[in-house]
Design an enzyme around this catalytic site. Structure first.
Site, PDB file in Angstrom:
ATOM      1  N   GLY A  19      19.549   7.003 -45.356  1.00  0.00           N
ATOM      2  CA  GLY A  19      18.158   7.159 -44.925  1.00  0.00           C
ATOM      3  C   GLY A  19      17.623   8.562 -45.161  1.00  0.00           C
ATOM      4  CB  CYS A  20      19.032  11.874 -44.370  1.00  0.00           C
ATOM      5  SG  CYS A  20      19.166  11.528 -42.599  1.00  0.00           S
TER       6      CYS A  20
END
Length: 153
Positions: free
Chosen positions: A42-43
């Site tokens: 996600g990051c």
């Protein structure tokens, strides 16, 4: 703690480009985004999305800064690997995370722990928080921030 329409909390912190302070961006808008961990899916996706739109943000006079608790070494590797054109702030003692109230109780696999809640703050040229996104879902988020930036007076 909501920060919208309030003066952005001042900070000075170590980043991949050296020491960065909020005052460095006086008179210009700034996107400050907090994320949980370097090199996680996600990051990485969020950072890539900001990088993909970086020139649009720059054209509007806006800088982007990412913040997590990872070390500067981890950040430098992450930036190089992903080709991020913006700095990442290392906040291992959570000072900046606490200023912006992004440390939240999280649950994973039944275990509770304190972690960074994915959050983004759009700070206008006067140093006021003009946009605040918490519990961010990555898809479409960067576009929403860009639209908010375009709407600034």
């Amino acid at each position: 703690m909501e920060l919208l329409n309030q003066k952005a909390p001042a900070f000075s912190a170590e980043a991949t480009t050296g020491t960065i302070s909020l005052s460095d961006f006086a008179g210009k808008p700034l996107v400050l985004y907090f994320y949980p961990k370097d090199n996680t899916s996600g990051c990485t996706m969020e950072g890539r999305d900001f990088a993909a739109h970086y020139e649009e943000f720059k054209a509007l006079g806006c800088e982007i800064i990412g913040v997590s608790r990872d070390s500067l070494r981890s950040h430098k590797n992450f930036c190089e690997k992903q080709g991020f054109p913006f700095p990442l702030i290392s906040d291992p003692d959570e000072a900046l995370c606490k200023l912006y109230d992004v440390m939240k109780l999280k649950k994973m696999y039944g275990r509770e722990y304190m972690g960074v809640e994915r959050s983004t703050f759009l700070i206008d040229a006067k140093g006021v928080v003009a946009g605040e996104w918490r519990k961010v879902k990555v898809p479409g988020h960067v576009e929403a921030v860009l639209e908010a930036l375009k709407a600034l007076p």
